[in-house]
Design an enzyme around this catalytic site. Structure first.
Site, mmCIF file in Angstrom:
data_model
loop_
_atom_site.group_PDB
_atom_site.id
_atom_site.type_symbol
_atom_site.label_atom_id
_atom_site.label_comp_id
_atom_site.label_asym_id
_atom_site.label_seq_id
_atom_site.Cartn_x
_atom_site.Cartn_y
_atom_site.Cartn_z
ATOM 1 C CE LYS A 1 53.308 17.413 44.560
ATOM 2 N NZ LYS A 1 52.523 17.189 42.771
ATOM 3 C CD GLN B 1 53.548 15.644 39.797
ATOM 4 O OE1 GLN B 1 53.345 15.052 40.988
ATOM 5 N NE2 GLN B 1 54.051 16.978 39.434
ATOM 6 C CG ASP C 1 46.921 18.633 41.627
ATOM 7 O OD1 ASP C 1 48.089 19.245 42.129
ATOM 8 O OD2 ASP C 1 48.170 17.441 40.253
#
Ligand code: NAD
Length: 292
Positions: A52, A96, A119
């Site tokens: 990322k 994450q 997200d």
């Protein structure tokens, strides 16, 4: 049979974003800024976060990374999230997953400012998605929608069968495929581990989206001729011939199913790269909202 090539498509998307960011900078604007929080040092999670950050560098985004010990308490983690919620220079960030067992994942997701939740995991963003309002879509389903759109795969009036009902893939995918728009307008069946005679549904499907994490689960005798296959599964399976000792396997018996498919995603090189590109698109959306 045609391949839905996630590597090629994600490169195109990243180049589009890169050009946009260059134009912002030429206008004297700051670059979009994405943050990533990693708790602990799980190998796969580390790789995801590294990728990322690498993608941010490629498109010219600023990026910040916060790596925390896996012994961190839930309260301390939420305090860090609140700091980032209040950081005006950060457009969006991700935490994450998975998190260590002593941390309540729901509490952490709920602590993220929905306006920075790139997200798309916060309940508010999930609700907006279900109501077809503009929002951050979860990156994997978003990537699949983008892929179907750019390859002009017809979805309207088709029967889509989704295998898996997770909050990050299966369930949002089923919602998006049934939305009133293109891609979408599908008649959707969502199946899962308690579905009886799953092949009965997949045999009738025009589009099958597999998100269960069981290597080679979907066999050729479970689908009809001309089916469109989107394979989300990524499972590490032992492979002594590979330098890493493992290879990545999808949920589809690719070699046999491809003979019947009209379109199919490979693993790797299908949905995975699209997921990465969509996080950048969500960050861009957050940036544009902040710079209105
Ligand atoms: P999950 O474990 O949260 O959910 C799996 C789902 O599959 C569950 O809803 C379960 O009911 C269903 N399931 C399990 N076994 C089944 C069976 N035998 N028959 C029918 N349904 C069954 O998983 P997830 O997070 O949704 O991920 C699914 C897969 O997709 C994993 O391999 C994961 O690594 C992969 N994944 C890939 C990407 C990507 O970018 N390509 C992103 C996220 C997840």
């Amino acid at each position: 049979m045609q391949i839905l090539d996630g590597i090629k498509l994600s490169k195109e998307i990243k180049n589009e974003i890169k050009s946009l960011v260059e134009s912002y900078k030429e206008q004297g604007k700051r670059a979009p800024h994405l943050g990533a929080i990693l708790v602990g040092n799980d190998g796969a999670s580390r790789t995801y976060v590294d990728n990322k950050i690498k993608d941010c560098k490629f498109v010219g985004f600023e990026s910040s990374e916060l790596i925390l010990e896996d012994t961190i308490s839930q309260e301390e983690l939420i305090a860090k999230i609140q700091e980032w919620n209040n950081d005006a220079n950060l457009d969006g960030f991700i935490v994450q997953l998975p998190l260590p067992k002593h941390i309540d994942q729901e509490a952490v997701i709920n602590a993220i400012d929905p306006n920075k939740d790139v997200d798309g995991f916060h309940p508010m963003n999930f609700g907006k998605m279900a109501l077809e309002m503009e929002t951050f879509l979860p990156a994997t389903p978003y990537g699949i929608m983008e892929m179907l759109e750019r390859y002009e795969v017809p979805t309207a009036g088709k029967h889509t069968v989704v295998i898996g009902r997770s909050r990050i893939v299966g369930r949002p995918m089923s919602i998006l495929m049934s939305k009133n728009g293109n891609p979408g307008n599908s008649t959707v069946t969502i199946t899962h581990s308690k579905t009886e005679d799953l092949a009965k549904y997949t045999k009738e499907a025009d589009i099958v989206i597999t998100a269960l994490g069981v290597p080679e689960f979907l066999k050729a005798d479970m689908v009809k001729d001309g089916v469109v296959i989107v394979d989300v599964g990524i499972t590490r399976v032992d492979d002594p011939t590979s330098p890493k000792g493992f290879k990545l396997a999808g949920d589809v018996d690719f070699e046999n199913v491809k003979e019947k498919a009209s379109w199919i995603t490979p693993v790797p090189g299908g949905v995975g790269p699209m997921t990465r590109a969509m996080l950048l698109k969500n960050t861009l959306l957050a940036y544009n909202r902040n710079n209105k």
